[in-house]
Write a protein that holds these residues in place. Structure first.
Motif, PDB file in Angstrom:
ATOM      1  N   ALA A  75      18.022  -8.005 -17.821  1.00  0.00           N
ATOM      2  CA  ALA A  75      18.810  -7.791 -19.036  1.00  0.00           C
ATOM      3  C   ALA A  75      18.156  -8.486 -20.215  1.00  0.00           C
ATOM      4  N   LEU A  76      18.135  -7.780 -21.335  1.00  0.00           N
ATOM      5  CA  LEU A  76      17.715  -8.378 -22.598  1.00  0.00           C
ATOM      6  C   LEU A  76      18.985  -8.662 -23.390  1.00  0.00           C
ATOM      7  N   LEU A  77      19.237  -9.955 -23.631  1.00  0.00           N
ATOM      8  CA  LEU A  77      20.394 -10.349 -24.419  1.00  0.00           C
ATOM      9  C   LEU A  77      19.893 -10.793 -25.781  1.00  0.00           C
ATOM     10  N   VAL A  78      20.257 -10.049 -26.800  1.00  0.00           N
ATOM     11  CA  VAL A  78      19.677 -10.310 -28.108  1.00  0.00           C
ATOM     12  C   VAL A  78      20.769 -10.244 -29.169  1.00  0.00           C
ATOM     13  N   SER A  79      20.980 -11.403 -29.828  1.00  0.00           N
ATOM     14  CA  SER A  79      22.055 -11.482 -30.819  1.00  0.00           C
ATOM     15  C   SER A  79      21.639 -12.437 -31.931  1.00  0.00           C
ATOM     16  N   GLY A  80      22.604 -12.804 -32.775  1.00  0.00           N
ATOM     17  CA  GLY A  80      22.313 -13.725 -33.865  1.00  0.00           C
ATOM     18  C   GLY A  80      22.120 -15.151 -33.394  1.00  0.00           C
ATOM     19  N   GLY A  81      22.610 -15.452 -32.191  1.00  0.00           N
ATOM     20  CA  GLY A  81      22.515 -16.821 -31.688  1.00  0.00           C
ATOM     21  C   GLY A  81      21.624 -16.975 -30.472  1.00  0.00           C
ATOM     22  N   HIS A  82      21.318 -15.862 -29.779  1.00  0.00           N
ATOM     23  CA  HIS A  82      20.580 -15.947 -28.520  1.00  0.00           C
ATOM     24  C   HIS A  82      19.582 -14.808 -28.418  1.00  0.00           C
ATOM     25  N   THR A  83      18.437 -15.104 -27.823  1.00  0.00           N
ATOM     26  CA  THR A  83      17.501 -14.044 -27.483  1.00  0.00           C
ATOM     27  C   THR A  83      16.782 -14.474 -26.219  1.00  0.00           C
ATOM     28  N   ALA A  84      17.061 -13.796 -25.109  1.00  0.00           N
ATOM     29  CA  ALA A  84      16.429 -14.152 -23.843  1.00  0.00           C
ATOM     30  C   ALA A  84      16.489 -12.972 -22.888  1.00  0.00           C
ATOM     31  N   ILE A  85      15.620 -13.045 -21.885  1.00  0.00           N
ATOM     32  CA  ILE A  85      15.567 -12.024 -20.841  1.00  0.00           C
ATOM     33  C   ILE A  85      16.039 -12.674 -19.536  1.00  0.00           C
ATOM     34  N   TYR A  86      16.906 -11.985 -18.813  1.00  0.00           N
ATOM     35  CA  TYR A  86      17.491 -12.543 -17.597  1.00  0.00           C
ATOM     36  C   TYR A  86      17.278 -11.618 -16.412  1.00  0.00           C
ATOM     37  N   LEU A  87      17.173 -12.215 -15.233  1.00  0.00           N
ATOM     38  CA  LEU A  87      17.232 -11.463 -13.983  1.00  0.00           C
ATOM     39  C   LEU A  87      18.630 -11.683 -13.425  1.00  0.00           C
ATOM     40  N   VAL A  88      19.345 -10.593 -13.169  1.00  0.00           N
ATOM     41  CA  VAL A  88      20.732 -10.694 -12.710  1.00  0.00           C
ATOM     42  C   VAL A  88      20.807 -10.122 -11.294  1.00  0.00           C
ATOM     43  N   ASP A  89      21.017 -11.008 -10.313  1.00  0.00           N
ATOM     44  CA  ASP A  89      20.974 -10.596  -8.908  1.00  0.00           C
ATOM     45  C   ASP A  89      22.319 -10.138  -8.363  1.00  0.00           C
ATOM     46  N   ALA A  90      23.382 -10.626  -8.950  1.00  0.00           N
ATOM     47  CA  ALA A  90      24.720 -10.311  -8.443  1.00  0.00           C
ATOM     48  C   ALA A  90      25.728 -10.594  -9.547  1.00  0.00           C
ATOM     49  N   PRO A  91      26.965 -10.090  -9.428  1.00  0.00           N
ATOM     50  CA  PRO A  91      27.948 -10.306 -10.496  1.00  0.00           C
ATOM     51  C   PRO A  91      28.561 -11.707 -10.486  1.00  0.00           C
ATOM     52  N   ARG A  92      27.708 -12.704 -10.569  1.00  0.00           N
ATOM     53  CA  ARG A  92      28.171 -14.103 -10.598  1.00  0.00           C
ATOM     54  C   ARG A  92      27.271 -14.873 -11.548  1.00  0.00           C
ATOM     55  N   ALA A  93      27.831 -15.880 -12.226  1.00  0.00           N
ATOM     56  CA  ALA A  93      27.033 -16.668 -13.169  1.00  0.00           C
ATOM     57  C   ALA A  93      25.874 -17.355 -12.464  1.00  0.00           C
ATOM     58  N   ASP A  94      26.080 -17.804 -11.216  1.00  0.00           N
ATOM     59  CA  ASP A  94      25.011 -18.548 -10.543  1.00  0.00           C
ATOM     60  C   ASP A  94      23.946 -17.619  -9.948  1.00  0.00           C
ATOM     61  N   ALA A  95      24.090 -16.319 -10.161  1.00  0.00           N
ATOM     62  CA  ALA A  95      23.067 -15.373  -9.722  1.00  0.00           C
ATOM     63  C   ALA A  95      22.249 -14.859 -10.908  1.00  0.00           C
ATOM     64  N   ILE A  96      22.358 -15.560 -12.038  1.00  0.00           N
ATOM     65  CA  ILE A  96      21.633 -15.164 -13.249  1.00  0.00           C
ATOM     66  C   ILE A  96      20.516 -16.174 -13.510  1.00  0.00           C
ATOM     67  N   THR A  97      19.291 -15.667 -13.694  1.00  0.00           N
ATOM     68  CA  THR A  97      18.147 -16.541 -13.962  1.00  0.00           C
ATOM     69  C   THR A  97      17.531 -16.170 -15.298  1.00  0.00           C
ATOM     70  N   GLU A  98      17.364 -17.145 -16.165  1.00  0.00           N
ATOM     71  CA  GLU A  98      16.648 -16.859 -17.412  1.00  0.00           C
ATOM     72  C   GLU A  98      15.168 -16.754 -17.082  1.00  0.00           C
ATOM     73  N   LEU A  99      14.530 -15.678 -17.550  1.00  0.00           N
ATOM     74  CA  LEU A  99      13.097 -15.493 -17.294  1.00  0.00           C
ATOM     75  C   LEU A  99      12.268 -15.943 -18.488  1.00  0.00           C
TER      76      LEU A  99
END
Lengths: 351, 215
Positions: A136-160
């Motif tokens: 996922a590319l999350l891009v806004s006025g406050g954040h810009t980062a690319i994440y790997l999302v393995d499962a629908p849980r916060a602890d399964a999200i890794t910032e790349l």
């Protein structure tokens, strides 16, 4: 399951009612953009005051539009990080008061996690959903980062990887301001870019060719400032401004798309998801779709209402936590930092 | 005069407090001094107070809430919590200013026709309000200008009370005082209830909005 979500992390006061599987029954957003426009950016104390003024009617409206009574709600979800602490705590305190007095579980939600799962919101349109894992590319006025999302849980999200300095949306707004296009400048830059010539003032986003997934948007903003200081041709100033917008937007979109697809390839992932307020940018939406298709990948771009700040995504991310049996205590606090571990350090220098 | 169960919250200063009343009588009160506003501690303290009293949130028909002036963040923590509770239970809300609450502590003081309530406002200033024979404020007064402001009231007999060193100490606003006043007043429109900030927000224009000087 029905979840009431509340969002007040920046300059939108939001409340929404969403089912456990993401169906949006209501999604109310009260924007403060006009309030902050004269200052050229969000003024935290004004934002906090306005959230407190609006939150009651906004929550009431969300329940009314969903035709739901608070008694029917199974959990109250609220953004408690990251964001402006003074703004966040208005939503957090209201949510705590509501949940406590109504005897409902309270779940705190990380705003970024909300954005990353917003693609699963069902607003009644025909849609396809990404499979896990996705990038996922999350891009806004406050954040810009690319994440790997393995499962629908916060602890399964890794910032790349993410930006080392300005968020892309922040760069859009600053460029808008430099060109005298008002605040927020992002949408105007997008509109003018569509008519401009991106080759007249060639700009390249820094770190375009590096092998890392880190990005930087401060230098290109400075390049635009230099162009403006050197003086844009007065004979065709309107055209020149559109050309600068086109060049700036093309450069930023280029680096965002390239790094996102590079991340997906590196992780053997076929589905890429766009989220955050800059996902409203038409060039980014179309370029990501085309470039993904050219590589045999699928791009998922949620409707605008799901990309910009909203409480429906908070309610849905809260529903995921509530379904997993998680809940927070009455001592839940507002925090400025995200729960997602950062891999990209801010600032210059070697890594 | 309000009859029934009433709860009050006060978070304008570092001393956060809750108080429970029934038919006008104080049932119990709790207080906690914090260094980080009251976001973490207020609701747990309230929750425990209700357990100790054997009450449920829905038993409470009216809430008194401190609306400042005081710490902007502290006040919002109390008012936002009260608004959330109101949304859930429909209970009445009554906003009480910190300076009214302080003045209420002096009621019955012998010979005081005018009461001047003060509360520290940081940055060398105090929030001040005169009530009684002379009424003035609420306003923000520089401590350096205090003597002149005090003299301008033309009420030498006035009792000065509150918590704003060095002018007056020892009487911060308290939920017990907020609750007593909340019993005597009409309910506010809960959605429209806002803090009394007195001081406008500090707005620093961003660097980019200021004229640039060439290097």
């Amino acid at each position: 399951m029905l979840v009431l979500g509340i969002e007040s992390s920046c300059d939108e006061t939001g409340a929404a009612v969403v089912t456990g599987d993401g169906r949006v029954l209501s999604d109310v957003v009260q924007s403060q953009v006009a309030l902050h426009a004269q200052y050229g950016g969000v003024v935290p104390e004004l934002a906090s005051r306005d959230h407190l003024k609006n939150v009651g009617p906004v929550v009431r409206e969300a329940l009314t539009r969903a035709s739901v009574r608070l008694a029917d709600v199974d959990a109250v979800a609220v953004t408690h990080r990251p964001g402006l602490v003074g703004a966040l705590l208005v939503g957090v305190q209201v949510a705590k008061g509501l949940a406590w007095a109504a005897g409902k579980p309270l779940v705190g939600v990380d705003h970024l996690v909300g954005h990353l799962f917003a693609v699963f919101l069902d607003r009644g349109e025909v849609r396809e959903l990404p499979g896990f894992p996705f990038v996922a590319l999350l891009v806004s006025g406050g954040h810009t980062a690319i994440y790997l999302v393995d499962a629908p849980r916060a602890d399964a999200i890794t910032e790349l990887g993410g930006t080392r300095d300005d968020a892309a949306g922040e760069a859009f707004d600053k460029v808008g301001k430099l060109l005298g296009l008002g605040y927020p400048g992002g949408p105007v830059v997008d509109r003018l870019a569509a008519t401009g010539d991106p080759t007249r003032f060639p700009l390249e986003a820094p770190m375009l060719h590096t092998k890392t997934l880190e990005m930087s948007f401060s230098g290109i903003k400075t390049r635009v400032a230099q162009l403006v200081e050197a003086g844009l041709p007065s004979g065709d100033r309107a055209e020149a401004v559109a050309d600068v917008c086109a060049s700036f937007q093309a450069a930023v979109v280029d680096v965002l798309v390239k790094k996102t697809l590079f991340a997906a390839e590196a992780h053997g992932v076929r589905d890429v998801v766009l989220g955050g307020g800059v996902a409203a940018n038409r060039a980014l939406r179309s370029r990501l779709g085309e470039a993904a298709a050219a590589r045999g990948m699928r791009a998922f771009v949620p409707p605008l209402a799901s990309c910009t700040d909203n409480a429906a995504m908070i309610a849905y991310a809260g529903a995921l936590r509530a379904k997993a049996g998680e809940r927070d205590g009455w001592d839940l606090v507002a925090t400025s930092a995200t729960v997602l571990p950062r891999v990209t350090r801010k600032g210059r220098g070697d890594r | 005069m309000f009859r029934g169960k009433l709860a009050a919250l006060e978070t304008s200063t570092a001393l956060g407090s809750v108080a429970l009343f029934e038919d006008g009588a104080l049932v119990l009160e709790r207080e906690q001094r914090v260094s980080n506003a009251h976001g973490e501690s207020l609701l747990p303290m309230l929750d425990l107070a209700l357990r100790d009293a054997g009450w449920k949130p829905s038993d409470i028909a009216r809430w008194g809430v401190g609306i400042g002036p005081g710490s902007f963040t502290g006040v919002r923590i109390g008012v936002a919590l009260a608004k959330g509770i109101h949304l859930a239970t429909g209970a009445e809300l009554v906003g009480v200013t910190s300076l009214d609450a302080i003045a209420a502590a002096a009621v019955g003081a012998v010979g005081a026709e005018t009461i001047v309530a003060v509360l520290a406002a940081m940055r060398g200033e105090v929030f001040a309000q005169a009530t009684g024979r002379i009424a003035r404020g609420p306003t923000c007064v520089r401590i350096a200008d205090w003597d002149a402001w005090r003299a301008s009231l033309d009420a030498p007999e006035a009792l000065v009370i509150g918590d704003a060193s060095p002018i007056a100490e020892g009487t911060p606003p308290h939920a017990r005082l907020v609750g007593r006043l909340a019993m005597t007043r009409a309910a506010d429109d809960a959605d429209a209830l806002e803090p009394v900030y007195v001081r406008p927000p500090d707005i620093t224009l961003p660097k980019s909005a200021k004229p640039k000087t060439p290097p």
